[in-house]
Design a protein around this motif. Structure first.
Motif, PDB file in Angstrom:
ATOM      1  N   HIS A 138       0.846  -1.189   0.000  1.00 32.20           N
ATOM      2  CA  HIS A 138       0.000   0.000   0.000  1.00 32.20           C
ATOM      3  C   HIS A 138       0.880   1.237   0.000  1.00 32.20           C
ATOM      4  O   HIS A 138       1.857   1.303   0.749  1.00 32.20           O
ATOM      5  N   VAL A 139       0.532   2.204  -0.826  1.00 28.37           N
ATOM      6  CA  VAL A 139       1.361   3.391  -0.986  1.00 28.37           C
ATOM      7  C   VAL A 139       0.661   4.633  -0.443  1.00 28.37           C
ATOM      8  O   VAL A 139       1.191   5.329   0.419  1.00 28.37           O
ATOM      9  N   MET A 140      -0.525   4.929  -0.955  1.00 28.31           N
ATOM     10  CA  MET A 140      -1.228   6.142  -0.550  1.00 28.31           C
ATOM     11  C   MET A 140      -2.679   6.072  -1.000  1.00 28.31           C
ATOM     12  O   MET A 140      -3.058   5.184  -1.762  1.00 28.31           O
ATOM     13  N   THR A 141      -3.460   7.024  -0.544  1.00 31.02           N
ATOM     14  CA  THR A 141      -4.838   7.176  -0.988  1.00 31.02           C
ATOM     15  C   THR A 141      -5.084   8.641  -1.288  1.00 31.02           C
ATOM     16  O   THR A 141      -4.855   9.505  -0.437  1.00 31.02           O
ATOM     17  N   HIS A 142      -5.539   8.911  -2.525  1.00 33.91           N
ATOM     18  CA  HIS A 142      -5.944  10.277  -2.869  1.00 33.91           C
ATOM     19  C   HIS A 142      -7.385  10.472  -2.399  1.00 33.91           C
ATOM     20  O   HIS A 142      -8.225   9.577  -2.537  1.00 33.91           O
ATOM     21  N   HIS A 143      -7.650  11.649  -1.846  1.00 31.46           N
ATOM     22  CA  HIS A 143      -9.001  12.024  -1.421  1.00 31.46           C
ATOM     23  C   HIS A 143      -9.384  13.288  -2.194  1.00 31.46           C
ATOM     24  O   HIS A 143      -9.291  14.402  -1.661  1.00 31.46           O
TER      25      HIS A 143
END
Length: 118
Positions: free
Chosen positions: A57-62
């Motif tokens: 897992h790297v990141m989540t854009h919101h």
């Protein structure tokens, strides 16, 4: 920086709590393996990004918030200093650390803004 206790983050992170860091998208840059970043649009609020080579897992854009959550564990040099707990009403790991604990999210992020006790 803080901790999210929601069931979705717990499942995604495979842990009892997820350590997050929030950044403006223009301040986030993948420095290695950018071509191997996959996406999963879980909700209109969350575009999860992961490494297609290892599954990490790297990141989540919101997008609605104009923020990107880069998981604290993916930045090895980061001096992680949490300031808040979110979705604490769903906690599986109670933490007595004196930090503010939101039932869901702060009102600025579309939550109730309601605080809960440790």
């Amino acid at each position: 920086m803080g901790y999210c206790h929601c069931a979705s983050c717990r499942s995604w992170s495979a842990g009892p709590v997820n350590a997050f860091t929030l950044w403006k998208p223009e301040n986030v840059k993948v420095t290695r393996g950018a071509g191997q970043v996959g996406h999963f649009q879980k909700t209109p609020m969350s575009d999860r990004q992961f490494c297609t080579a290892c599954g990490g897992h790297v990141m989540t854009h919101h997008p609605p918030l104009g923020l990107t959550d880069v998981y604290a564990a993916t930045i090895p040099t980061l001096d992680f200093k949490p300031g808040v707990h979110v979705n604490y009403a769903e906690t599986a790991l109670p933490m007595k650390d004196g930090l503010p604990k939101f039932k869901d999210f702060p009102s600025e992020f579309g939550g109730s803004g309601e605080m809960v006790p440790e």
